[in-house]
Design a protein around this motif. Structure first.
Motif, PDB file in Angstrom:
ATOM      1  N   PRO A  64      16.888  88.932 -43.115  1.00 45.96           N
ATOM      2  CA  PRO A  64      15.437  89.099 -43.157  1.00 45.96           C
ATOM      3  C   PRO A  64      15.048  90.518 -43.603  1.00 45.96           C
ATOM      4  O   PRO A  64      14.122  90.681 -44.379  1.00 45.96           O
ATOM      5  CB  PRO A  64      15.005  88.826 -41.715  1.00 45.96           C
ATOM      6  CG  PRO A  64      16.039  87.884 -41.198  1.00 45.96           C
ATOM      7  CD  PRO A  64      17.332  88.353 -41.844  1.00 45.96           C
ATOM      8  N   LYS A  65      15.778  91.507 -43.129  1.00 49.06           N
ATOM      9  CA  LYS A  65      15.496  92.890 -43.521  1.00 49.06           C
ATOM     10  C   LYS A  65      15.554  93.054 -45.030  1.00 49.06           C
ATOM     11  O   LYS A  65      14.656  93.636 -45.645  1.00 49.06           O
ATOM     12  CB  LYS A  65      16.505  93.839 -42.877  1.00 49.06           C
ATOM     13  CG  LYS A  65      16.386  95.261 -43.386  1.00 49.06           C
ATOM     14  CD  LYS A  65      17.644  96.071 -43.107  1.00 49.06           C
ATOM     15  CE  LYS A  65      17.489  97.423 -43.748  1.00 49.06           C
ATOM     16  NZ  LYS A  65      18.518  97.799 -44.633  1.00 49.06           N
ATOM     17  N   GLU A  66      16.584  92.511 -45.643  1.00 57.63           N
ATOM     18  CA  GLU A  66      16.743  92.647 -47.089  1.00 57.63           C
ATOM     19  C   GLU A  66      15.654  91.901 -47.842  1.00 57.63           C
ATOM     20  O   GLU A  66      15.129  92.402 -48.836  1.00 57.63           O
ATOM     21  CB  GLU A  66      18.122  92.141 -47.515  1.00 57.63           C
ATOM     22  CG  GLU A  66      19.245  93.019 -47.001  1.00 57.63           C
ATOM     23  CD  GLU A  66      20.609  92.348 -47.093  1.00 57.63           C
ATOM     24  OE1 GLU A  66      20.683  91.095 -47.067  1.00 57.63           O
ATOM     25  OE2 GLU A  66      21.602  93.078 -47.188  1.00 57.63           O
ATOM     26  N   ARG A  67      15.305  90.726 -47.386  1.00 55.00           N
ATOM     27  CA  ARG A  67      14.249  89.946 -48.057  1.00 55.00           C
ATOM     28  C   ARG A  67      12.895  90.636 -47.938  1.00 55.00           C
ATOM     29  O   ARG A  67      12.140  90.698 -48.904  1.00 55.00           O
ATOM     30  CB  ARG A  67      14.188  88.539 -47.490  1.00 55.00           C
ATOM     31  CG  ARG A  67      15.360  87.705 -47.956  1.00 55.00           C
ATOM     32  CD  ARG A  67      15.219  86.284 -47.486  1.00 55.00           C
ATOM     33  NE  ARG A  67      16.397  86.021 -46.676  1.00 55.00           N
ATOM     34  CZ  ARG A  67      16.501  85.103 -45.770  1.00 55.00           C
ATOM     35  NH1 ARG A  67      15.489  84.321 -45.495  1.00 55.00           N
ATOM     36  NH2 ARG A  67      17.611  84.937 -45.094  1.00 55.00           N
ATOM     37  N   ILE A  68      12.596  91.140 -46.757  1.00 58.16           N
ATOM     38  CA  ILE A  68      11.334  91.845 -46.556  1.00 58.16           C
ATOM     39  C   ILE A  68      11.303  93.099 -47.424  1.00 58.16           C
ATOM     40  O   ILE A  68      10.324  93.363 -48.127  1.00 58.16           O
ATOM     41  CB  ILE A  68      11.139  92.201 -45.063  1.00 58.16           C
ATOM     42  CG1 ILE A  68      10.927  90.928 -44.245  1.00 58.16           C
ATOM     43  CG2 ILE A  68       9.950  93.151 -44.883  1.00 58.16           C
ATOM     44  CD1 ILE A  68      11.048  91.125 -42.744  1.00 58.16           C
ATOM     45  N   LEU A 102      11.056  94.968 -38.474  1.00 55.84           N
ATOM     46  CA  LEU A 102      10.637  93.583 -38.216  1.00 55.84           C
ATOM     47  C   LEU A 102      11.826  92.702 -37.849  1.00 55.84           C
ATOM     48  O   LEU A 102      11.717  91.839 -36.980  1.00 55.84           O
ATOM     49  CB  LEU A 102       9.879  93.021 -39.422  1.00 55.84           C
ATOM     50  CG  LEU A 102       8.532  93.684 -39.704  1.00 55.84           C
ATOM     51  CD1 LEU A 102       7.872  93.047 -40.921  1.00 55.84           C
ATOM     52  CD2 LEU A 102       7.614  93.634 -38.493  1.00 55.84           C
ATOM     53  N   GLN A 103      12.953  92.912 -38.501  1.00 53.29           N
ATOM     54  CA  GLN A 103      14.150  92.138 -38.151  1.00 53.29           C
ATOM     55  C   GLN A 103      14.562  92.406 -36.709  1.00 53.29           C
ATOM     56  O   GLN A 103      14.955  91.496 -35.984  1.00 53.29           O
ATOM     57  CB  GLN A 103      15.295  92.494 -39.099  1.00 53.29           C
ATOM     58  CG  GLN A 103      16.593  91.756 -38.763  1.00 53.29           C
ATOM     59  CD  GLN A 103      17.686  92.068 -39.756  1.00 53.29           C
ATOM     60  OE1 GLN A 103      17.617  91.635 -40.883  1.00 53.29           O
ATOM     61  NE2 GLN A 103      18.680  92.841 -39.332  1.00 53.29           N
ATOM     62  N   ALA A 129      10.363 100.533 -47.469  1.00 51.94           N
ATOM     63  CA  ALA A 129      10.558  99.082 -47.453  1.00 51.94           C
ATOM     64  C   ALA A 129      11.730  98.706 -46.551  1.00 51.94           C
ATOM     65  O   ALA A 129      11.638  97.766 -45.755  1.00 51.94           O
ATOM     66  CB  ALA A 129      10.786  98.572 -48.876  1.00 51.94           C
ATOM     67  N   ASP A 130      12.837  99.442 -46.659  1.00 55.87           N
ATOM     68  CA  ASP A 130      13.992  99.196 -45.792  1.00 55.87           C
ATOM     69  C   ASP A 130      13.620  99.407 -44.326  1.00 55.87           C
ATOM     70  O   ASP A 130      14.046  98.651 -43.449  1.00 55.87           O
ATOM     71  CB  ASP A 130      15.157 100.113 -46.161  1.00 55.87           C
ATOM     72  CG  ASP A 130      15.840  99.717 -47.455  1.00 55.87           C
ATOM     73  OD1 ASP A 130      15.695  98.555 -47.896  1.00 55.87           O
ATOM     74  OD2 ASP A 130      16.541 100.584 -48.022  1.00 55.87           O
ATOM     75  N   CYS A 131      12.834 100.435 -44.091  1.00 53.69           N
ATOM     76  CA  CYS A 131      12.413 100.748 -42.721  1.00 53.69           C
ATOM     77  C   CYS A 131      11.600  99.595 -42.132  1.00 53.69           C
ATOM     78  O   CYS A 131      11.882  99.131 -41.023  1.00 53.69           O
ATOM     79  CB  CYS A 131      11.591 102.038 -42.728  1.00 53.69           C
ATOM     80  SG  CYS A 131      10.946 102.519 -41.101  1.00 53.69           S
ATOM     81  N   VAL A 132      10.607  99.106 -42.861  1.00 52.52           N
ATOM     82  CA  VAL A 132       9.778  98.001 -42.369  1.00 52.52           C
ATOM     83  C   VAL A 132      10.645  96.763 -42.146  1.00 52.52           C
ATOM     84  O   VAL A 132      10.540  96.090 -41.117  1.00 52.52           O
ATOM     85  CB  VAL A 132       8.620  97.690 -43.342  1.00 52.52           C
ATOM     86  CG1 VAL A 132       7.904  96.398 -42.936  1.00 52.52           C
ATOM     87  CG2 VAL A 132       7.629  98.840 -43.370  1.00 52.52           C
ATOM     88  N   GLY A 133      11.508  96.463 -43.114  1.00 57.24           N
ATOM     89  CA  GLY A 133      12.387  95.304 -42.969  1.00 57.24           C
ATOM     90  C   GLY A 133      13.245  95.396 -41.727  1.00 57.24           C
ATOM     91  O   GLY A 133      13.385  94.421 -40.980  1.00 57.24           O
ATOM     92  N   GLN A 134      13.824  96.554 -41.496  1.00 57.37           N
ATOM     93  CA  GLN A 134      14.681  96.747 -40.316  1.00 57.37           C
ATOM     94  C   GLN A 134      13.870  96.619 -39.027  1.00 57.37           C
ATOM     95  O   GLN A 134      14.310  95.960 -38.077  1.00 57.37           O
ATOM     96  CB  GLN A 134      15.363  98.118 -40.373  1.00 57.37           C
ATOM     97  CG  GLN A 134      16.378  98.328 -39.272  1.00 57.37           C
ATOM     98  CD  GLN A 134      17.567  97.395 -39.433  1.00 57.37           C
ATOM     99  OE1 GLN A 134      18.201  97.378 -40.478  1.00 57.37           O
ATOM    100  NE2 GLN A 134      17.868  96.614 -38.412  1.00 57.37           N
TER     101      GLN A 134
END
Length: 120
Positions: free
Chosen positions: A21-25, A46-47, A39-44
């Motif tokens: 999910p982190k990578e997709r986000i 939320l995951q 973007a990586d930060c938000v993905g991480q």
């Protein structure tokens, strides 16, 4: 509601089925102009903070919002937060807002706050 394809793409089945999910986000956010680090930060964030079912619900809401969006190629922080508030689980909106803050996403038109300390 506008510009939620970021979440839609991030949470929908992607070409890379093994992507987290982190990578997709993160990939989706980058596609909307957010730098890779944020973007990586938000993905991480939320995951780490949302369950798969919460992420799927967020994606469902975002898809519905995207269908009504006259300009689906842009995404603002307000758009992201608005989509999150439409999810029935209030924790989703809280975690999206926290991720945005932790990752220094700001509303369009506003620069990130700079902390300046007096050297004196």
């Amino acid at each position: 509601m506008r510009k939620f394809s970021l979440i839609t793409v991030a949470l929908a089945l992607s070409a890379t089925a093994c992507a987290s999910p982190k990578e997709r986000i993160a990939d989706s956010l980058v596609g909307y102009g957010i730098d890779q680090m944020r973007a990586d930060c938000v993905g991480q964030q939320l995951q780490n903070s949302l369950s798969v079912s919460q992420l799927m619900e967020l994606g469902r809401v975002a898809r519905a919002a995207r269908e009504r969006d006259p300009e689906p190629s842009r995404l603002t922080l307000s758009d992201l937060l608005r989509a999150a508030t439409e999810v029935r689980d209030p924790r989703v909106a809280i975690e999206v807002a926290k991720a945005a803050g932790r990752c220094n996403l700001t509303p369009m038109g506003f620069a990130p706050a700079k902390l300046e300390m007096d050297a004196a």
